[in-house]
Design an enzyme around this catalytic site. Sequence first.
Site, PDB file in Angstrom:
ATOM      1  N   ASP A 169      43.156  33.932  47.088  1.00  0.00           N
ATOM      2  CA  ASP A 169      42.547  34.917  46.782  1.00  0.00           C
ATOM      3  C   ASP A 169      42.620  35.990  47.804  1.00  0.00           C
ATOM      4  OD1 ASP A 169      40.784  34.807  44.433  1.00  0.00           O
ATOM      5  OD2 ASP A 169      40.263  32.733  45.227  1.00  0.00           O
ATOM      6  N   ILE A 170      42.488  35.614  49.112  1.00  0.00           N
ATOM      7  CA  ILE A 170      42.745  36.386  50.337  1.00  0.00           C
ATOM      8  C   ILE A 170      44.075  37.284  50.202  1.00  0.00           C
ATOM      9  CG2 ILE A 170      42.654  36.662  52.620  1.00  0.00           C
ATOM     10  CD1 ILE A 170      39.974  36.188  51.412  1.00  0.00           C
TER      11      ILE A 170
END
Length: 395
Positions: A169-170
């Site tokens: 996600d990051i």
Amino acid sequence: MAKTLEGIRVLDLSRVLAGPYCSMILGDLGAEVIKVEAPGGSDETRKWGPPFQEEVSAYYLCANRNKKSLTVNLKTPAGQQIIKKLVQNSDVLLHNFKTGTMDRLGLSYENLKSINPKIVYCSITGFGETGPYQNFPGYDFIIQAMSGLMSITGDESSGPQKVGVAITDILTGLYAAIGIQAALLERTRSGQGQKLDLSLYDSAVSSLINIASNYLMSGEIPERLGNHHANIVPYQTFKTSDGEMVVAVGNDQQFAKLTQMVGLPELSSDPKFLTNPDRVDYRDELTTLLQERFLQHSTEYWTRRCRDNHIPCGPIQNLQDLENDPQLKSRDMLIEADHPTAGSIRMVGSPLKLSRTNVNYQHHPPDAGEHTDEILKQLGFDEDTLKDYRNHNII
């Protein structure tokens, strides 16, 4: 203070982490970010906990500062019209709905492009909007498993392990922020917006860097090496008399200094350890010899000795250690803000340090719908209309 992205408006229809992390970066850089949720708040992270502070989740707080909150029911024609009206004077639209959802809502890129040809439209999905997996839901844990990340994380005894944070996600949030800013820059030349199609799967695979390159060159499936490096030795953890630390030797000169420091200078001239490829071949033997020496003193002792000898190293720190780390304090990486519901909150700050247009922390992570009236009144809606919209669950 001037802001890097001042004058840029971002409509953020995303939720959870990848999209909100991207829009928080843009907000930190000075963009006006409007976080759009369903009435009552539909970002799942608002409920992800504990911990909570006055019913506000720590998870939600981590990725939603520097935003205003607008609640709109996108399933209604009136809600869709509100988004279209906002698009007229916006620069970016960001969403992470499943492939096809925005089309069904009448908010596809083609539809919004006809309203504002300059819009930069960023889609974040698990697997992208094309290909045989395009309709599969994609959560970070699944992506870590499928992308190869878990296959190289851990060691032989542990089995495949995920990274301790939702790293895909990051990574996707970072790629989205880069891509959006690139599209905005290109727009200054062409006068046209464009669509970005980001996926967690693509982003995760891109992060395999040297490990993927090793496989593509050799055809050998990489093994899990735990805290060892696939291409460099010694570049790993060592146990000390009171804990563990990392030593990262990147060249032969550093290795020679390390052998002198631990009292084994003869190793630097040993044919088995003369060059890094040699040390990779004889990894186990070299690690055993060095480990015996590191066990003789504390982490603090070896950290000091390594730094005195310009050998890259670091203690393994937990979050309490980070809280008291003088380097992080000097870099303003832990910040405080006032929140209307949670009270005083603490957050991790931005790593971006710009000399003229530094990041700003103007807005706390908003409560759901905190700015709905303000935003809609700026669009020309009157009190009676807002009341009617609330009665019909449109806002």
